[in-house]
Structure formats: C-alpha cells, structure tokens
Design a protein around this motif. Structure first.
Motif, mmCIF file in Angstrom:
data_model
loop_
_atom_site.group_PDB
_atom_site.id
_atom_site.type_symbol
_atom_site.label_atom_id
_atom_site.label_comp_id
_atom_site.label_asym_id
_atom_site.label_seq_id
_atom_site.Cartn_x
_atom_site.Cartn_y
_atom_site.Cartn_z
ATOM 1 N N ILE A 50 0.919 -1.153 0.010
ATOM 2 C CA ILE A 50 0.032 -0.114 -0.045
ATOM 3 C C ILE A 50 0.796 1.345 0.257
ATOM 4 O O ILE A 50 1.997 1.124 0.718
ATOM 5 N N ALA A 51 0.557 2.294 -0.580
ATOM 6 C CA ALA A 51 1.238 3.571 -0.706
ATOM 7 C C ALA A 51 0.650 4.663 -0.014
ATOM 8 O O ALA A 51 -0.650 4.926 -0.096
ATOM 9 N N ASP A 52 1.286 5.402 0.929
ATOM 10 C CA ASP A 52 1.341 6.758 1.378
ATOM 11 C C ASP A 52 0.186 6.927 2.318
ATOM 12 O O ASP A 52 -0.316 7.922 2.796
ATOM 13 N N LEU A 53 0.042 5.802 3.027
ATOM 14 C CA LEU A 53 -0.822 5.695 4.284
ATOM 15 C C LEU A 53 0.014 6.262 5.335
ATOM 16 O O LEU A 53 0.880 6.129 5.640
ATOM 17 N N ASP A 54 -0.944 7.063 6.364
ATOM 18 C CA ASP A 54 -0.384 7.585 7.548
ATOM 19 C C ASP A 54 -0.339 6.210 8.530
ATOM 20 O O ASP A 54 -1.151 5.389 8.174
ATOM 21 N N ALA A 55 0.219 6.451 9.624
ATOM 22 C CA ALA A 55 0.314 5.252 10.621
ATOM 23 C C ALA A 55 -1.207 4.872 11.114
ATOM 24 O O ALA A 55 -1.319 3.702 11.131
ATOM 25 N N ASP A 56 -2.010 5.804 11.495
ATOM 26 C CA ASP A 56 -3.229 5.372 12.112
ATOM 27 C C ASP A 56 -3.951 4.544 10.937
ATOM 28 O O ASP A 56 -4.613 3.374 11.092
ATOM 29 N N SER A 57 -4.303 5.016 9.573
ATOM 30 C CA SER A 57 -4.674 4.441 8.593
ATOM 31 C C SER A 57 -4.110 3.035 8.184
ATOM 32 O O SER A 57 -5.014 2.076 7.951
ATOM 33 N N ASN A 115 8.140 -1.731 11.626
ATOM 34 C CA ASN A 115 9.040 -2.504 12.137
ATOM 35 C C ASN A 115 8.529 -3.491 13.000
ATOM 36 O O ASN A 115 8.922 -4.662 13.012
ATOM 37 N N GLN A 116 7.439 -3.206 13.782
ATOM 38 C CA GLN A 116 6.607 -4.055 14.832
ATOM 39 C C GLN A 116 6.301 -5.389 14.079
ATOM 40 O O GLN A 116 5.943 -6.230 14.487
ATOM 41 N N ASN A 117 5.750 -4.990 12.460
ATOM 42 C CA ASN A 117 4.682 -5.701 11.948
ATOM 43 C C ASN A 117 5.599 -6.507 10.798
ATOM 44 O O ASN A 117 4.683 -6.941 9.786
ATOM 45 N N GLU A 118 6.853 -5.988 10.702
ATOM 46 C CA GLU A 118 7.336 -6.707 9.533
ATOM 47 C C GLU A 118 7.013 -6.285 8.102
ATOM 48 O O GLU A 118 6.702 -7.109 7.302
ATOM 49 N N LEU A 149 -5.867 -0.632 8.511
ATOM 50 C CA LEU A 149 -6.066 -1.339 7.522
ATOM 51 C C LEU A 149 -5.528 -2.848 7.786
ATOM 52 O O LEU A 149 -5.996 -4.025 7.390
ATOM 53 N N TYR A 150 -4.337 -2.961 8.528
ATOM 54 C CA TYR A 150 -3.525 -4.061 8.851
ATOM 55 C C TYR A 150 -4.634 -4.920 9.798
ATOM 56 O O TYR A 150 -4.726 -6.207 9.570
ATOM 57 N N GLU A 151 -5.197 -4.255 10.687
ATOM 58 C CA GLU A 151 -5.973 -4.820 11.590
ATOM 59 C C GLU A 151 -7.146 -5.474 11.228
ATOM 60 O O GLU A 151 -7.724 -6.582 11.654
ATOM 61 N N ALA A 152 -7.738 -4.953 10.070
ATOM 62 C CA ALA A 152 -9.038 -5.471 9.454
ATOM 63 C C ALA A 152 -8.740 -6.353 8.432
ATOM 64 O O ALA A 152 -9.733 -7.152 7.985
ATOM 65 N N SER A 153 -7.431 -6.700 7.968
ATOM 66 C CA SER A 153 -7.335 -7.325 6.937
ATOM 67 C C SER A 153 -6.896 -8.882 7.215
ATOM 68 O O SER A 153 -6.344 -9.299 8.411
ATOM 69 N N PRO A 184 -0.735 -6.122 4.617
ATOM 70 C CA PRO A 184 0.274 -5.567 3.688
ATOM 71 C C PRO A 184 1.588 -5.764 4.204
ATOM 72 O O PRO A 184 2.037 -5.620 5.357
ATOM 73 N N SER A 185 2.651 -6.239 3.158
ATOM 74 C CA SER A 185 3.934 -6.283 3.623
ATOM 75 C C SER A 185 4.862 -5.445 3.224
ATOM 76 O O SER A 185 6.105 -5.481 3.485
ATOM 77 N N ILE A 186 4.108 -4.596 2.252
ATOM 78 C CA ILE A 186 5.033 -3.380 1.814
ATOM 79 C C ILE A 186 4.246 -2.106 2.086
ATOM 80 O O ILE A 186 3.122 -1.918 1.706
ATOM 81 N N ALA A 187 5.020 -1.047 2.421
ATOM 82 C CA ALA A 187 4.338 0.441 2.593
ATOM 83 C C ALA A 187 5.351 1.175 2.043
ATOM 84 O O ALA A 187 6.455 1.580 2.218
ATOM 85 N N GLN A 188 4.735 2.109 1.223
ATOM 86 C CA GLN A 188 5.458 3.060 0.347
ATOM 87 C C GLN A 188 5.135 4.410 0.861
ATOM 88 O O GLN A 188 3.988 4.674 1.282
ATOM 89 N N ILE A 189 5.974 5.269 1.000
ATOM 90 C CA ILE A 189 5.775 6.531 1.440
ATOM 91 C C ILE A 189 6.600 7.395 0.344
ATOM 92 O O ILE A 189 7.584 7.217 -0.135
ATOM 93 N N ASN A 190 5.979 8.651 0.081
ATOM 94 C CA ASN A 190 6.706 9.746 -0.799
ATOM 95 C C ASN A 190 7.320 10.653 -0.191
ATOM 96 O O ASN A 190 6.825 11.496 0.614
ATOM 97 N N LEU A 191 8.573 10.817 0.238
ATOM 98 C CA LEU A 191 9.456 11.564 0.897
ATOM 99 C C LEU A 191 9.336 13.049 0.372
ATOM 100 O O LEU A 191 9.618 14.162 0.882
#
Length: 282
Positions: free
Chosen positions: A181-188, A222-225, A192-196, A200-207
């Motif tokens: 998933i791309a560009d989610l903030d930590a809360d979102s 880090n906590q959820n690999e 998503l993670y807890e509902a799935s 998601p095993s990859i998270a992208q962010i746009n610096l």
C-alpha cells in the motif's frame, strides 16, 4: 491527432515494453508523470487498435512491441514481476479490470507483488511527483514527519478496506504474492492491517510530500515486519492538465498501472510499461 484512434470511445492504452523504445530510453530519470506522458505519446504514434467488448471500448497497443518475448525469455521462476496500480476514485470494478489487464498484457497468472496507490482526492502535492508546486501555484506547506492521506475524502479507509478485500481474494487464490500500500499515515495503515486477513507486507511513502519518515509509521512497520520503501510518484499520475496537453480533454483516467519485470539472479530490469484506462467523460 487522436480522433482516428479514439473514435469517441473509452479506451485502454497499453504501452508495451518502453525499454525497447530508443526515444524513451534517452529520457531515463524523468519524473513519473513526464515519463508516462512521453510513453503515451509514443504509443499513440505507433498504435495498433483493437475493438473490445463491451461496445464503445477500444484497446490501443504499440506496434513492434517485445514485451511478451522479454517475459518469456527466462523461466517464470527466474523473473520477478511487480506492479503498482494508481486509483483516484473508489471503484472495485476499476481495480479488478486493472489487475486482470496486467495478467492479460503480461500473459502470466501470477504477480510477485502488487502495490495499491489509492488517493481518492488526488489534490495534494505536485502533479509531477517532485518537490515544489505547479507553475503559478503556491508551494504547499510540508509538515515535518507528517503524512496526510485522503484529506477531505469521506470514508476513505472504509473504501480502502473494500478494495483491499478484493486484493486479498487474488492473494488467496495464489495470483499475487506480496500486497503493498502507498502513502498511508500510521493510523490508517494500522486500521487496514488489523482489518485484513492478508496483511500489507510493503508500505511506500513519498518523501517529496513528507521529507522525513514519520517515527510512528516506522515503528509500526518494524513491529509488524512491513517493508518500508520510498517512492517519487505523485498522488495523481495523470492529472487533468496532462490529459488536456495530450488532446484528451474529453477523457479521464479511470486507473493506471505500471509494471516492471526483473531478472532475479542479476537484478536486471528486463521490461517496463504502463496500462491506462481512459474513460470518455461526455
């Protein structure tokens, strides 16, 4: 210029392997929107047209395209195929079509990874995916270590969960390896993670939009690999002004996908391309 190709219909444009087009190879390192724009121009200039079902839907591909040859050059186990789908409105049929077109275009039954970039507003940030504002626009304020996703969009996380459930079905059927998933903030991301069921095993962010990695997001990954990666893609890959520039004023981008084929043992990029759904707006 494009009237003879489009015929006032909705179309799907498949660029094929853009690495085999000399004029595009010379422009390596472009901003993502500029790269896609040039790929579309080049494809329109060497177009093959096929009428598709349902009626008023056409497929535009590039002549002399070696994509399938590159994919079949090595055993499937020796190549890695990754894709990213850009979606700026909630539509499960659009996401399904984008995925199925990837399988069809690449002539494969399995993707190693797929990243979803769902931006239901598509209004934040630069349309070319780089630092700074558009010409004539005020520079947007960048908040240190803060990601703002889907600002002003109603029920964005709820709709994202529905889209994710669709991706999970493909993963459950063995058709997609890793989901990202791309560009989610930590809360979102946490929601998503807890509902799935397929996390998601990859998270992208746009610096470019968030100049440092938010500590809360980094800690959660880090906590959820979850592999945390950076990218330079804009929230809206094919904005209105670019469509107008391409003489596509009566069209909107339904979805866009980008795929890459790597040779595993060498890490060499063997093929790359785009597929774009252009929906007739009137």
């Amino acid at each position: 210029m494009l009237s003879h190709l489009l015929k006032d219909t909705s179309v799907i444009v498949s660029t094929g392997n853009v690495l085999n087009v000399s004029e595009l190879r010379k422009k390596a390192g472009q901003k993502p929107t500029d790269e896609l724009t040039d790929c579309l121009r080049s494809t329109f200039g060497e177009a093959d047209v096929t009428d598709l079902l349902p009626p008023n839907r056409r497929l535009i591909t590039r002549r002399n395209n070696d994509l399938l040859e590159k994919v079949k050059e090595h055993p499937r186990a020796d190549i890695k195929i990754g894709a990213k789908i850009f979606l700026n409105r909630f539509s499960e049929p659009a996401l399904t079509e984008a995925i199925e077109k990837l399988f069809e275009t690449l002539n494969v039954s399995y993707l190693d990874n797929l990243i979803l970039a769902y931006h239901p507003t598509g209004t934040v940030g630069n349309s070319n995916g780089a630092d700074g504002a558009l010409d004539g626009e005020e520079e947007p304020e960048v908040k240190e270590g803060v990601i703002e996703w889907a600002v002003g969009s109603d029920n964005a996380v709820g709709n994202l969960k529905k889209l994710w459930s669709l991706l999970e079905r493909y993963a459950g059927d063995g058709k997609i390896g890793q989901l990202g998933i791309a560009d989610l903030d930590a809360d979102s991301l946490k929601e998503l993670y807890e509902a799935s069921t397929v996390h998601p095993s990859i998270a992208q962010i746009n610096l470019a939009a968030c100049c440092v990695v938010p500590p809360q997001l980094q800690a959660y990954c880090n906590q959820n690999e979850i592999q945390l990666l950076t990218h330079s893609d804009p929230q809206e890959l094919l904005p209105r002004e670019v469509l107008d520039e391409l003489e596509l004023a009566n069209y909107g981008a339904g979805w866009t996908s980008r795929y890459q084929v790597h040779i595993k043992c060498r890490g060499v990029l063997a093929a790359k391309g785009f597929i774009v759904s252009l929906d007739r707006s009137n």
